[in-house]
Design a protein around this motif. Structure first.
Motif, PDB file in Angstrom:
ATOM      1  N   HIS A  68       0.834  -1.206   0.000  1.00 59.14           N
ATOM      2  CA  HIS A  68       0.000   0.000   0.000  1.00 59.14           C
ATOM      3  C   HIS A  68       0.876   1.266   0.000  1.00 59.14           C
ATOM      4  O   HIS A  68       0.735   2.132  -0.870  1.00 59.14           O
ATOM      5  CB  HIS A  68      -0.909  -0.025   1.232  1.00 59.14           C
ATOM      6  N   HIS A  99       1.875   4.729  -2.695  1.00 56.17           N
ATOM      7  CA  HIS A  99       2.038   6.168  -2.408  1.00 56.17           C
ATOM      8  C   HIS A  99       3.439   6.634  -2.818  1.00 56.17           C
ATOM      9  O   HIS A  99       3.615   7.722  -3.358  1.00 56.17           O
ATOM     10  CB  HIS A  99       1.838   6.445  -0.921  1.00 56.17           C
ATOM     11  N   GLU A 108      -5.374   7.827  -2.789  1.00 56.11           N
ATOM     12  CA  GLU A 108      -5.543   6.467  -2.270  1.00 56.11           C
ATOM     13  C   GLU A 108      -5.783   5.444  -3.393  1.00 56.11           C
ATOM     14  O   GLU A 108      -5.688   4.245  -3.144  1.00 56.11           O
ATOM     15  CB  GLU A 108      -6.671   6.414  -1.235  1.00 56.11           C
ATOM     16  N   SER A 126      -2.364   3.847  -3.899  1.00 54.60           N
ATOM     17  CA  SER A 126      -1.964   2.823  -2.932  1.00 54.60           C
ATOM     18  C   SER A 126      -2.871   1.600  -2.961  1.00 54.60           C
ATOM     19  O   SER A 126      -2.407   0.466  -2.950  1.00 54.60           O
ATOM     20  CB  SER A 126      -1.949   3.442  -1.540  1.00 54.60           C
TER      21      SER A 126
HETATM   22 ZN   LIG Z   1      -2.899   5.266   2.007  1.00 56.91          ZN
END
Ligand SMILES: [Zn+2]
Length: 567
Positions: free
Chosen positions: A355, A359, A383, A386
């Motif tokens: 995740h 990013h 998001e 990720s």
């Molecule tokens: Zn995140």
């Protein structure tokens, strides 16, 4: 040009406000016209990158060593003595650019955001906004003091979490009741805090010239591409398309556990009574295998990850003195990310690294953008970077693909991940729905009993499948246990929107991984230079949260779970 401004962290980390102020003074005084525009914006951008990176590095240091008071002191000194005066100067610089009427290339979105911020800015609100921060800290204090005695030790509610995995049901129930009854003891305190926050927020909105806080907050959160009505439609789509599926997931769990009814303390234990997955033995192994997984997604992503590894930009192992949790931070001057987590040998550590890796890749992909102001990306898309990376990586969790697991264990990890995501949407709808109600019925919402009623109504609408009978007081006060409701109003629906984007990227990858990852990277490389719908579109997704989009995502998850269950 600011040739005297150091570019090397070793040097700029030493700068304090007395040495930085001349640069903002220069920008404020310098003549801003069509011919000086580009160098003016570039200087402002470089200065902003440096301030941002000093902030990031000092903050990161506080999380790496919570026991060193000097580190905290240095961070706090920076906040008071540098960041606060810089922010005031930065506001003037924004106004200077806005009033010039000039438009630097690639600045449409940053200018749009600055105009909006200027529109809602109101001097009278400054003391109110700091009063709001203090109330938010009070919430943390109340929650932080919630400890219980468990087997002779004083534990926080969070520290009781591992007990919820216990195969011994009565032990789980005992821990769950203990933690939640402790939280309930603060009901009155939290009611009072809520009422104060509500009235303060309504005053903030009124000062800025808005009828209600929701309208104000919408602007503050820079939500240009969707309306409150869209969110309510999103809730309806979740009710139709997700709630019945969530019910099936709960029902499967109930049957596997062999229970007459599924209770709130039955939601974390493995339904087949298996031991937790143990994917790796050392942080070295974790990094090696995650690097191999990124290679399978796209060799370029592995190269990014290896840069982080070589430059010491990964701090993954849990150790005494580290702050809890995980994050990816960005160092904007050197244009590199930093990943922090508390790995202890569990699957969650692998998922977290995948995740945060997403990013981090965002930071690499947008590094080519010239201006600092082009970097911020709405959480609705940040998001996606990720969450999509978790899904894109999932085929390579297998040891035979360079990852960690046997076929059975890889299937188990993916099923848990997909089920968790499906179950998240209904809960998100409750949290978001509650706030839409509260800030559009401010008088009613100032009565905590009515808040309890509203939460219960939403809970019964979205959260079916778990038996809360006999736990009424705990159920109706659930809103008090959601930090976001108190501390970051309305900030939650973003996760539900981003998940829909991530599922669409994954859908594309199942057909053509190469093309899907190329589109994903292209979208990341745009940073914050285009509106949200364009970011989604570039990534190969629609920025939509209607019944069709939800249905497609949930079907994809459930079809995949069905296949994985047979492994
Ligand atoms: Zn995140």
């Amino acid at each position: 040009m600011f040739t005297s401004l150091p570019k090397d962290p070793e040097q700029f980390m030493q700068l304090d406000w007395t040495r930085l102020k001349p640069y903002t003074d220069d920008l404020l005084q310098r003549d801003l016209n069509a011919s000086s525009l580009e160098s003016w914006v570039m200087d402002w951008s470089d200065l902003s990158r440096i301030i941002s990176e000093i902030y990031a590095r000092l903050w990161v240091a506080t999380t790496l060593d919570t026991s060193n008071p000097q580190v905290t002191e240095r961070f706090n000194t920076f906040l008071d003595e540098t960041l606060t005066p810089f922010r005031a100067a930065d506001q003037e610089l924004k106004l200077k650019l806005l009033s010039s009427g000039l438009q630097p290339a690639g600045f449409d979105i940053p200018l749009r955001n600055m105009r909006q911020e200027a529109e809602i800015f109101h001097t009278e609100n400054l003391p109110l906004l700091s009063a709001e921060s203090k109330l938010e800290n009070l919430y943390d204090e109340i929650i932080g003091a919630q400890t219980v005695e468990w087997e002779g030790k004083e534990l926080t509610a969070a520290q009781l979490q591992p007990v919820y995995l216990s195969l011994d049901r009565s032990r789980r129930e005992k821990a769950w009741r203990l933690a939640n009854n402790r939280k309930l003891a603060d009901r009155q305190k939290l009611n009072e805090l809520w009422v104060k926050m509500l009235s303060l927020r309504s005053q903030i909105a009124a000062n800025a010239g808005f009828q209600d806080y929701r309208t104000y907050r919408w602007k503050e959160l820079l939500r240009f591409d969707y309306t409150p009505a869209d969110c309510l439609k999103f809730h309806d789509a979740i009710e139709q398309g997700v709630v019945p599926v969530a019910l099936r997931i709960y029902e499967k769990r109930r049957q596997r556990l062999g229970l007459a009814s599924l209770r709130p303390w039955d939601l974390n234990v493995d339904p087949l009574g298996r031991e937790a997955l143990k994917p790796y033995q050392s942080a070295h192994e974790l990094v090696e295998k995650v690097s191999a997984i990124f290679n399978r997604v796209d060799p370029q992503l592995q190269e990014y990850f290896e840069i982080m590894r070589q430059k010491g930009l990964l701090d993954l192992e849990n150790r005494k003195g580290k702050a809890p949790g995980a994050y990816c931070n960005n160092y904007d001057m050197v244009r590199l990310p930093f990943i922090f987590e508390n790995a202890v040998g569990l699957h969650a550590d692998v998922a977290t690294l995948l995740h945060e890796g997403g990013h981090a890749f965002h930071v690499f992909e947008e590094a080519h953008l010239p201006y600092f102001h082009q970097l911020p990306v709405g959480m609705e898309f940040a998001e996606v970077a990720s969450m999509a990376m978790e899904l894109l990586s999932s085929p390579y969790l297998l040891a035979s693909e360079g990852g960690f697991y046997s076929e059975k264990d890889a299937a188990r990890a993916q099923i848990e991940h997909l089920e968790e995501q499906v179950l998240f949407w209904p809960y998100m709808a409750v949290v978001d729905g509650f706030q839409h109600w509260a800030y559009s019925h401010q008088q009613d919402a100032a009565n905590p009993d009515l808040c309890d009623q509203q939460w219960a109504k939403l809970w019964q609408r979205f959260m079916i499948g778990v038996d809360w009978s006999g736990l009424d007081d705990l159920m109706v006060t659930g809103w008090q246990r959601k930090q976001h409701i108190f501390e970051v109003p309305f900030y939650y629906v973003e996760y539900g929107m981003a998940a829909l984007g991530a599922f669409q990227v994954w859908r594309n990858a199942l057909k053509d991984q190469h093309a899907a990852v190329a589109a994903y990277r292209k979208a990341l490389s745009l940073g914050g230079t285009v509106p949200l719908p364009k970011l989604f579109e570039t990534a190969g997704a629609r920025f939509a949260f209607d019944a069709h989009t939800i249905h497609e995502a949930v079907s994809l998850a459930m079809d995949r779970i069905e296949i994985l269950e047979k492994v």
